[in-house]
Scaffold this motif. Sequence first.
Motif, short mmCIF file in Angstrom:
data_model
loop_
_atom_site.label_atom_id
_atom_site.label_comp_id
_atom_site.label_asym_id
_atom_site.label_seq_id
_atom_site.Cartn_x
_atom_site.Cartn_y
_atom_site.Cartn_z
N VAL A 33 -0.91 30.28 -60.63
CA VAL A 33 -0.10 31.12 -61.52
C VAL A 33 -0.92 31.39 -62.77
N ARG A 34 -0.66 32.51 -63.39
CA ARG A 34 -1.36 32.86 -64.64
C ARG A 34 -0.40 32.73 -65.81
N TYR A 35 -0.88 32.12 -66.86
CA TYR A 35 -0.18 32.03 -68.13
C TYR A 35 -1.08 32.70 -69.15
N GLY A 36 -0.86 33.97 -69.39
CA GLY A 36 -1.76 34.72 -70.27
C GLY A 36 -3.11 34.83 -69.61
N SER A 37 -4.14 34.32 -70.26
CA SER A 37 -5.49 34.38 -69.69
C SER A 37 -5.84 33.13 -68.90
N LYS A 38 -4.94 32.15 -68.87
CA LYS A 38 -5.21 30.90 -68.14
C LYS A 38 -4.61 30.94 -66.75
N ARG A 39 -5.26 30.24 -65.85
CA ARG A 39 -4.81 30.16 -64.47
C ARG A 39 -4.60 28.70 -64.13
N GLN A 40 -3.49 28.39 -63.47
CA GLN A 40 -3.19 27.01 -63.13
C GLN A 40 -2.70 26.91 -61.70
N THR A 41 -2.82 25.69 -61.17
CA THR A 41 -2.29 25.38 -59.85
C THR A 41 -1.60 24.04 -59.96
N SER A 42 -1.00 23.59 -58.88
CA SER A 42 -0.28 22.32 -58.91
C SER A 42 -0.85 21.38 -57.85
N VAL A 43 -0.50 20.11 -57.99
CA VAL A 43 -0.91 19.11 -56.99
C VAL A 43 -0.33 19.49 -55.64
N GLN A 44 0.91 19.93 -55.64
CA GLN A 44 1.56 20.33 -54.38
C GLN A 44 0.84 21.51 -53.74
N ALA A 45 0.42 22.47 -54.54
CA ALA A 45 -0.30 23.63 -54.01
C ALA A 45 -1.63 23.22 -53.40
N VAL A 46 -2.31 22.28 -54.04
CA VAL A 46 -3.58 21.77 -53.50
C VAL A 46 -3.34 21.09 -52.16
N HIS A 47 -2.30 20.28 -52.07
CA HIS A 47 -1.99 19.60 -50.81
C HIS A 47 -1.65 20.59 -49.71
N ARG A 48 -0.87 21.62 -50.04
CA ARG A 48 -0.55 22.66 -49.05
C ARG A 48 -1.82 23.38 -48.59
N PHE A 49 -2.69 23.70 -49.53
CA PHE A 49 -3.94 24.39 -49.21
C PHE A 49 -4.79 23.54 -48.27
N LEU A 50 -4.93 22.26 -48.59
CA LEU A 50 -5.72 21.37 -47.74
C LEU A 50 -5.13 21.26 -46.34
N LYS A 51 -3.81 21.15 -46.24
CA LYS A 51 -3.16 21.03 -44.95
C LYS A 51 -3.35 22.29 -44.12
N ARG A 52 -3.25 23.45 -44.75
CA ARG A 52 -3.37 24.72 -44.02
C ARG A 52 -4.80 25.07 -43.62
N THR A 53 -5.78 24.52 -44.31
CA THR A 53 -7.17 24.88 -44.01
C THR A 53 -7.88 23.85 -43.14
#
Length: 54
Positions: A33-53
Amino acid sequence: MSEAAKLFPGGVSVASIYRWADRGVKGVCLETVRYGSKRQTSVQAVHRFLKRTQ
């Protein structure tokens, strides 16, 4: 994003995190997600990414 890089096994560069968010791996993009010029992710999103790849 630098904190997210530490969550990946073996450690990855911050540039890889941004690349996976932009282009993805095997058709799967890291959720962010973007907050202004910053971009962030979550621990849950990282886990989902790892599981899917795996």
